[in-house]
Design an enzyme around this catalytic site. Structure first.
Site, short mmCIF file in Angstrom:
data_model
loop_
_atom_site.label_atom_id
_atom_site.label_comp_id
_atom_site.label_asym_id
_atom_site.label_seq_id
_atom_site.Cartn_x
_atom_site.Cartn_y
_atom_site.Cartn_z
N ARG A 96 -86.10 10.64 20.65
CA ARG A 96 -87.51 10.22 20.56
C ARG A 96 -88.22 10.49 21.87
O ARG A 96 -89.38 10.90 21.89
CB ARG A 96 -87.56 8.73 20.18
N LYS A 197 -93.66 7.28 21.95
CA LYS A 197 -93.81 6.06 22.74
C LYS A 197 -94.57 6.36 24.02
O LYS A 197 -94.07 6.19 25.13
CB LYS A 197 -92.44 5.43 23.03
N GLU A 233 -98.23 -0.40 10.93
CA GLU A 233 -97.15 -1.12 11.61
C GLU A 233 -97.75 -2.26 12.44
O GLU A 233 -98.96 -2.47 12.44
CB GLU A 233 -96.31 -0.19 12.48
C1 LIG Z 1 -95.29 0.59 17.99
C2 LIG Z 1 -93.86 0.35 17.72
N1 LIG Z 1 -93.42 0.42 16.46
C3 LIG Z 1 -92.13 0.21 16.14
C4 LIG Z 1 -91.20 -0.08 17.11
C5 LIG Z 1 -89.76 -0.30 16.74
O1 LIG Z 1 -88.96 0.77 17.18
P1 LIG Z 1 -87.41 0.52 17.48
O2 LIG Z 1 -86.81 0.04 16.24
O3 LIG Z 1 -86.91 1.87 17.89
O4 LIG Z 1 -87.34 -0.48 18.58
C6 LIG Z 1 -91.62 -0.18 18.46
C7 LIG Z 1 -90.65 -0.49 19.51
O5 LIG Z 1 -90.13 0.39 20.14
C8 LIG Z 1 -92.98 0.07 18.77
O6 LIG Z 1 -93.42 0.00 20.04
#
Ligand SMILES: Cc1ncc(COP(=O)(O)O)c(C=O)c1O
Length: 350
Positions: A96, A197, A233
């Site tokens: 990622r 991210k 989300e």
């Molecule tokens: C905007 C957002 N959505 C979803 C997630 C969940 O991702 P993960 O399961 O990789 O922590 C995160 C956290 O990293 C996030 O910042």
């Protein structure tokens, strides 16, 4: 910068720092070491090294300060019941970060370099990995345009940095979340950076999240920017609904973050023979769902107790016997080494 030449080897008396693990929350607790590596081109890496946790020096004209050229990641190290330490799918965080780096014109550490750096950082801070059941060591890799630049454009040099902090179990904070539907501010737009991210995705939603928290909600549920009809989300986790025993979640088509927990929960649900659909989820489906839950590294799998849209508040069942509870137990037991990892997701490093 002090270089740690070999991972900490400690006798049993020093296996843990002297810390009140029962009081462990979600704030930053600085640990012993950070990892730093400079990258100035596709295959041009300095040898990464560990230094004592502390402030770093960076040019005022670094691209991260001036143009927001930066990414972060988040993953955890878990203490196994036998005292060992393990990571959960760290290669997915590496991939990622690589996708994000391509989007922001930064060179990124290859997957094996990323994973090796994470391992070294956790081992150097291993006495901060909480005892079983008390929490985990949160690992925060950063990739930033650290080289100086004045004209708008990518930095000539990037820095890959990792720091860690022990954190408590979200579940201890309360078994469920209450979400407020944000009608005005979308988190991401088509063609934008919602799927990576990027550090620039986070502060623009502080205001919406703060307003929701001031009204007593746990977090905000964002709608899609294009139609305002579908849920996307939450500010730092993905969202799922369960309707007539079918598990639904919005697709990763560019505006939501492809969560590692989201992917793992889909795979566990399929393994448990649930029907799973990745498709647009209209807000109306959320408001008539049997269950709603969120997934993420910080929250794990957490049931949603209510969703509020303007003045309409819909409540959902929480507690035992939920689909989300079954999924949560299976994921957590794999992550913490309580059961054998038949999925092959964990990496034991100590
Ligand atoms: C905007 C957002 N959505 C979803 C997630 C969940 O991702 P993960 O399961 O990789 O922590 C995160 C956290 O990293 C996030 O910042």
């Amino acid at each position: 910068m002090m270089k740690l030449l070999r991972p900490c080897t400690r006798n049993n008396d020093e296996a843990y720092v002297n810390f009140n693990w029962d009081k462990l929350g979600f704030g930053l607790t600085p640990t012993d070491y950070i990892y730093i590596m400079k990258i100035s081109g596709k295959d041009n890496f300095s040898e990464g090294s560990l230094s004592r946790y502390g402030n770093i020096e960076i040019s005022p004209s670094a691209a991260i300060f001036n143009y927001g050229q930066g990414l972060f990641e988040g993953l955890k190290a878990y203490r196994r019941p036998d005292g060992g330490i393990q990571l959960f799918r760290p290669e997915l965080n590496a991939l990622r970060m690589k996708n994000g780096a391509d989007r922001l014109c930064m060179p990124s550490p290859p997957v094996d370099v990323f994973v090796d750096a994470v391992k070294k950082t956790v081992l150097a801070n291993q006495r901060w990995v909480p005892p079983p059941g008390k929490g985990s060591l949160y690992i925060r890799p950063l990739l930033m345009g650290s080289g100086p630049v004045l004209g708008i454009g990518p930095a000539p040099e990037c820095t890959f940095l990792i720091f860690t902090s022990p954190i408590g179990n979200w579940y201890k904070c309360g078994p469920s979340m209450s979400l407020y539907v944000e009608n005005e501010v979308p988190r991401a737009t088509p063609g934008g950076t919602g799927a990576i991210k990027s550090i620039t995705n986070y502060s623009p939603v502080f205001e919406a999240v703060n307003k929701a928290k001031a009204k007593g909600f746990t977090d905000v549920l964002f709608l899609d920017a294009a139609t305002g009809k579908n849920v996307e989300e939450v500010s730092s986790c993905n969202v799922f609904i369960v309707k007539d025993n079918v598990i639904l979640t919005p697709p990763t088509n560019g505006t939501i973050l492809p969560g590692v927990t989201r992917k793992s929960i889909i795979e566990i649900a399929l393994h448990l023979k649930y029907k799973v659909e990745e498709r647009d989820v209209p807000l109306m489906d959320v408001l008539t769902a049997d269950e709603v839950f969120c997934t993420g590294t910080a929250v794990g799998v957490t049931a949603v107790a209510s969703v509020t849209h303007y003045d309409k508040r819909v409540e959902y069942r929480t507690g035992e016997k939920l689909v989300s509870q079954k999924l949560r137990v299976m994921l957590t037991e794999i992550q913490t080494g309580v059961v054998e990892d038949k999925m092959g997701w964990t990496m034991q490093i100590h």
